[in-house]
Structures are given as C-alpha cells and as structure tokens.
Design a protein around this motif. Structure first.
Motif: not given
Length: 175
Positions: A65-66, A68-69, A71, A152, A156, A161-162
C-alpha cells in the motif's frame, strides 16, 4: 494475486532452500553447538509452523500500500528478522515472477548481491554484523511474496503520486 498461491510459494521456498543451503555449503558456513563447541553445517529449512509468524501478510500488504502511494516508510517489521525486496513500475512485470524456480533464483541473487542482506541470509557469524551475533543461529526461514496492481492515471504516474505495479517479497528467519 498469484503470489499468494500456497503451491507457488511452496515451490519458491523449495528452490530457494536449495540455493540457500548450497551457498552455505560452498562457503563452509558453520554454526557452533553451544554445549560441545562442535562445528556443524548451518543448514536451514523452510518454516512450516505458521504460529511463529507475526502478521506477515499484514506487513506485506502495508508495504504494498505504501509503495503504491510512493511513500517513504520502514520496510522492516519490528517483530520478525527479515530481508525485504521491492519491485515497482508503470508496466506489468508479473511475467518476471510467474515461474517459481526462476523467482527463487531472482530473489536469492538480489539478496546475495547486497552485502547486508547476504550476511543475514547466510547467517554470517563473524561477530561484525550489526544484525546477528554468533548465538543467533536461525534454523528455519520462509520466503513470502505478493504482487499487486492498482489502476491509476498517466498523470498520477508522471507526478510520482502513484505506481500501478508493485511486488513485495520477504525472507524471514527464526531461531
């Protein structure tokens, strides 16, 4: 998600175990029997007792999840001794990971080519490693991996961003 198939992961662990123990044999990796001081080959086997895991899939899902973002995050679990590996990008790379034998070879090679990951993987007991000490003989391991796709937009992706395709793998060891 093909990476979650028990049959696939069993095969990856089987082939990975062959590579891991062959590497340990080739460098004469021994561990010391604490009571007798006898040197014995440091062979590792796949961990089958799932009760030893502390939320391994939850941790991998968090990392996915992180990723994909885009982060920044701490990839390592606070409860397991592990190596982590990530692959991500805008295009489908799942074909890289569709053969369990080749997947095991790729994971092994990636971790072998990284000095810190390699020391952990082969159980370096030279006392200089900041992660392991001679008393930390691990006997079992488990390789887990999972690939994820999230839709996405091109914007993005361009703006970082993704990211649509993410693969996360872990090598976890137990005493």
């Amino acid at each position: 998600m093909w990476g979650q198939s028990k049959t696939y992961l069993d095969s990856v662990n089987y082939y990975f175990g062959i590579l891991l123990n062959h590497e340990r044999d080739s460098i004469n990796q021994y561990r010391i029997k604490h009571k007798t001081g006898e040197k014995i080959l440091n062979r590792a086997t796949e961990e089958k007792d799932e009760s030893k895991f502390v939320n391994p899939w939850k941790h991998i899902d968090y990392c996915i999840e992180e990723s994909h973002q885009y982060k920044q995050f701490n990839a390592h679990s606070t409860t397991n001794k592990e190596n982590m590996m990530f692959q991500w990008g805008p295009t489908d790379a799942s074909y890289w990971w569709d053969n369990p034998e080749i997947s095991a070879q790729r994971l092994f090679r990636e971790w072998k080519d990284s000095p810190g990951h390699y020391k952990f993987m082969i159980q370096d007991t030279d006392g200089k490693s900041k992660y392991f000490h001679p008393s930390d003989d691990y006997k079992t391991y488990k390789v887990l991996m999972k690939m994820s796709y999230r839709r996405c937009t091109i914007e993005e992706i361009k703006q970082k961003k993704k990211v649509p395709w993410v693969m996360v793998a872990s090598f976890t060891a137990w005493d």
